[in-house]
Write a protein that holds these residues in place. Structure first.
Motif, PDB file in Angstrom:
ATOM      1  N   GLY A   1       9.852  78.549  68.694  1.00  0.00           N
ATOM      2  CA  GLY A   1       9.223  79.031  67.469  1.00  0.00           C
ATOM      3  C   GLY A   1       9.452  80.486  67.168  1.00  0.00           C
ATOM      4  O   GLY A   1       9.302  80.917  66.027  1.00  0.00           O
ATOM      5  N   GLY A   2       9.816  81.287  68.183  1.00  0.00           N
ATOM      6  CA  GLY A   2      10.005  82.702  67.902  1.00  0.00           C
ATOM      7  C   GLY A   2      10.285  83.516  69.150  1.00  0.00           C
ATOM      8  O   GLY A   2      10.331  83.001  70.268  1.00  0.00           O
ATOM      9  N   THR A   3      10.457  84.807  68.942  1.00  0.00           N
ATOM     10  CA  THR A   3      10.824  85.743  69.997  1.00  0.00           C
ATOM     11  C   THR A   3       9.756  86.819  70.109  1.00  0.00           C
ATOM     12  O   THR A   3       9.176  87.231  69.108  1.00  0.00           O
ATOM     13  CB  THR A   3      12.182  86.402  69.668  1.00  0.00           C
ATOM     14  N   VAL A   4       9.504  87.278  71.331  1.00  0.00           N
ATOM     15  CA  VAL A   4       8.633  88.430  71.558  1.00  0.00           C
ATOM     16  C   VAL A   4       9.461  89.504  72.250  1.00  0.00           C
ATOM     17  O   VAL A   4      10.103  89.236  73.272  1.00  0.00           O
ATOM     18  CB  VAL A   4       7.415  88.069  72.427  1.00  0.00           C
ATOM     19  N   ALA A   5       9.466  90.708  71.681  1.00  0.00           N
ATOM     20  CA  ALA A   5      10.196  91.821  72.286  1.00  0.00           C
ATOM     21  C   ALA A   5       9.289  93.039  72.346  1.00  0.00           C
ATOM     22  O   ALA A   5       8.498  93.280  71.428  1.00  0.00           O
ATOM     23  CB  ALA A   5      11.453  92.144  71.483  1.00  0.00           C
ATOM     24  N   LEU A   6       9.391  93.787  73.427  1.00  0.00           N
ATOM     25  CA  LEU A   6       8.670  95.045  73.591  1.00  0.00           C
ATOM     26  C   LEU A   6       9.675  96.148  73.898  1.00  0.00           C
ATOM     27  O   LEU A   6      10.526  95.989  74.785  1.00  0.00           O
ATOM     28  CB  LEU A   6       7.641  94.958  74.720  1.00  0.00           C
TER      29      LEU A   6
ATOM     30  N   VAL B   1       7.849  87.442  66.668  1.00  0.00           N
ATOM     31  CA  VAL B   1       8.346  86.553  65.623  1.00  0.00           C
ATOM     32  C   VAL B   1       7.702  85.179  65.771  1.00  0.00           C
ATOM     33  O   VAL B   1       7.703  84.596  66.861  1.00  0.00           O
ATOM     34  CB  VAL B   1       9.883  86.428  65.697  1.00  0.00           C
ATOM     35  N   GLU B   2       7.159  84.685  64.671  1.00  0.00           N
ATOM     36  CA  GLU B   2       6.564  83.349  64.630  1.00  0.00           C
ATOM     37  C   GLU B   2       6.875  82.712  63.274  1.00  0.00           C
ATOM     38  O   GLU B   2       7.233  83.417  62.322  1.00  0.00           O
ATOM     39  CB  GLU B   2       5.040  83.425  64.809  1.00  0.00           C
ATOM     40  N   PRO B   3       6.748  81.380  63.163  1.00  0.00           N
ATOM     41  CA  PRO B   3       6.854  80.761  61.836  1.00  0.00           C
ATOM     42  C   PRO B   3       5.897  81.451  60.863  1.00  0.00           C
ATOM     43  O   PRO B   3       4.791  81.861  61.242  1.00  0.00           O
ATOM     44  CB  PRO B   3       6.458  79.307  62.101  1.00  0.00           C
ATOM     45  N   THR B   4       6.318  81.576  59.613  1.00  0.00           N
ATOM     46  CA  THR B   4       5.596  82.418  58.658  1.00  0.00           C
ATOM     47  C   THR B   4       4.128  82.043  58.510  1.00  0.00           C
ATOM     48  O   THR B   4       3.251  82.921  58.482  1.00  0.00           O
ATOM     49  CB  THR B   4       6.307  82.376  57.295  1.00  0.00           C
ATOM     50  N   GLY B   5       3.817  80.759  58.437  1.00  0.00           N
ATOM     51  CA  GLY B   5       2.419  80.357  58.294  1.00  0.00           C
ATOM     52  C   GLY B   5       1.573  80.810  59.467  1.00  0.00           C
ATOM     53  O   GLY B   5       0.469  81.345  59.294  1.00  0.00           O
TER      54      GLY B   5
ATOM     55  N   LEU C   1      17.616  78.956  70.864  1.00  0.00           N
ATOM     56  CA  LEU C   1      16.508  79.409  71.697  1.00  0.00           C
ATOM     57  C   LEU C   1      15.159  79.380  70.988  1.00  0.00           C
ATOM     58  O   LEU C   1      14.118  79.268  71.640  1.00  0.00           O
ATOM     59  CB  LEU C   1      16.794  80.825  72.203  1.00  0.00           C
ATOM     60  N   ASP C   2      15.150  79.512  69.662  1.00  0.00           N
ATOM     61  CA  ASP C   2      13.886  79.465  68.925  1.00  0.00           C
ATOM     62  C   ASP C   2      13.577  78.067  68.400  1.00  0.00           C
ATOM     63  O   ASP C   2      12.430  77.633  68.406  1.00  0.00           O
ATOM     64  CB  ASP C   2      13.918  80.425  67.729  1.00  0.00           C
ATOM     65  N   ARG C   3      14.602  77.380  67.911  1.00  0.00           N
ATOM     66  CA  ARG C   3      14.378  76.128  67.189  1.00  0.00           C
ATOM     67  C   ARG C   3      15.044  74.914  67.826  1.00  0.00           C
ATOM     68  O   ARG C   3      14.856  73.799  67.350  1.00  0.00           O
ATOM     69  CB  ARG C   3      14.906  76.280  65.753  1.00  0.00           C
ATOM     70  N   GLY C   4      15.840  75.122  68.855  1.00  0.00           N
ATOM     71  CA  GLY C   4      16.594  74.019  69.428  1.00  0.00           C
ATOM     72  C   GLY C   4      15.718  73.028  70.176  1.00  0.00           C
ATOM     73  O   GLY C   4      14.579  73.333  70.551  1.00  0.00           O
TER      74      GLY C   4
END
Length: 429
Positions: free
Chosen positions: A243-248, A263-267, A395-398
């Motif tokens: 669904g998304g990526t987290v970066a610091l 990063v997440e789906p917009t909703g 990696l996010d949607r596969g």
């Protein structure tokens, strides 16, 4: 003439040695350039050499690059000049690669005062519920984390502003061998060459009917500053998750603070953004893991932001007396952190090409000359756009088996030093 409509200049100091910056351009394009005359006085009814539309980071970087090659570009932006500095609402930060730092000519003392050097990048494929640095891909870096607002301030202090501020471009046409811009006050501005730095929805690109191939990821990036219990030790972290990526990205002013990109789906992202800061910090910690300890929000009303994610690439990045740079030419998913680095390369390449044309007595808007810029930049930006989109799709949607295979591949790279070296070189180009 009202101040809003006037072309005006603002002198500023220059902390970068012009010869050093020109050497950067020579290294980049393998050319050498003679010294060119500096800016000269102009009037609104004069045909300008170069006009840059858009005074965001892309436009400012391009203007400064051109000034350091002896040009005097005119900037056009719908915001008043004073508003260019009011960028505190931009909570985004960028990891500038060593190459981008070199091309920008950022002074070492400024970098150490405003930036944090990344000593190591820790990349996790999301196979486990929480990030485990011992199981993640670890790459040496050398990039510098800079807040976009700080870079904007540096550019404004380090260049001469010459522009029509407070007016938007509403139309563009070719007339008598020049490109004419129509402003929203009905005045016109003519130039031998116009550089479009007006973003993803570039009006100039659309007016020129340049085909753009968009991709809406239906994701939103939440960005801002987060505090954590353990020091970052100059490490940047990235987790590829369903669904998304987290970066610091580590920050310089506090070893227990980082800039986050979530990063997440917009909703889902919209719902998260509406949460109280303490709750959002707790949710971010749950998504990231305990590698840096507990997360806390920096105050009751932190300056966090949200940005929809879209990518696009163009059929061409040059037109009749027109070139595109930055997000007007290309945009990509932020998971590789290369967007602004690509813009810096665009600006350096175009400045070098135009300096070469001027040295040889050629028209700056000459179509064949502009093709040199296109050949230099379009292949790399198209490759990175395709790469980041592909990584997102896997990696996010596969599907879970494919994501597991890719995540396992990241761990395998740790045991393949030649591959790690190749990835490190590619990331820092």
């Amino acid at each position: 003439m009202p101040e809003k409509q006037a072309l005006h200049k603002k002198s500023a100091r220059s902390s970068s040695d012009c010869g050093m910056v020109l050497r950067h351009r020579c290294l980049y394009m393998k050319h050498s350039f003679p010294a060119l005359e500096g800016p000269y006085m102009r009037h609104p009814d004069t045909v300008q050499e170069i006009v840059i539309v858009g005074a965001g980071l892309a436009g400012l970087i391009q203007a400064r690059s051109l000034q350091q090659c002896g040009f005097a570009p005119v900037l056009v932006d719908p915001r008043p000049e004073a508003a260019l500095r009011l960028s505190n609402a931009d909570t985004r930060s960028t990891a500038l690669t060593p190459r981008a730092v070199e091309l920008l000519g950022l002074p070492e003392d400024w970098l150490r005062a405003h930036g944090q050097r990344i000593e190591e990048k820790v990349v996790d494929g999301g196979l486990s519920p929480a990030l485990d640095p011992a199981q993640a891909l670890r790459l040496e870096s050398g990039a510098w984390v800079i807040f976009n607002r700080d870079l904007t301030g540096f550019l404004l202090d380090d260049m001469t502003l010459d522009g029509a501020f407070g007016n938007a471009v509403t139309d563009s046409r070719i007339e008598d061998g020049k490109r004419v811009l129509v402003l929203d006050n009905q005045q016109t501005l003519a130039a031998r060459l116009v550089i479009a730095a007006d973003g993803k929805d570039s009006l100039l690109r659309r007016r020129e009917d340049i085909a753009s191939f968009p991709r809406d990821f239906r994701q939103t990036a939440l960005t801002g500053r987060i505090e954590h219990a353990q020091p970052h030790q100059g490490r940047a972290f990235q987790r590829f998750l369903p669904g998304g990526t987290v970066a610091l990205l580590p920050l310089a002013d506090d070893p227990r603070a980082s800039s986050f990109i979530w990063v997440e789906p917009t909703g889902k992202a919209s719902g998260l953004f509406s949460l109280p800061p303490a709750v959002l910090a707790s949710r971010l910690h749950a998504r990231f893991g305990d590698a840096l300890g507990a997360f806390t929000a920096p105050g009751d009303a932190p300056a966090w932001g949200q940005f929809p994610l879209r990518a696009h690439h163009c059929e061409t990045i040059v037109g009749a007396r027109l070139t595109l740079i930055g997000e007007a030419a290309h945009s990509m998913h932020p998971l590789a952190g290369q967007g602004l680095n690509m813009t810096v390369k665009d600006a350096a390449s175009l400045a070098a090409v135009l300096a070469d044309q001027r040295r040889n007595g050629l028209d700056l808007g000459d179509a064949q000359g502009l093709q040199t810029y296109q050949r230099d930049r379009r292949a790399e930006t198209a490759r990175f756009t395709a790469l980041t989109t592909g990584l997102h799709d896997v990696l996010d949607r596969g599907p879970a088996p494919l994501r597991a295979l890719a995540a396992g591949g990241l761990q395998l790279i740790n045991r393949l030093p030649p591959v790690k070296s190749l990835l490190r070189r590619e990331a820092n180009r």
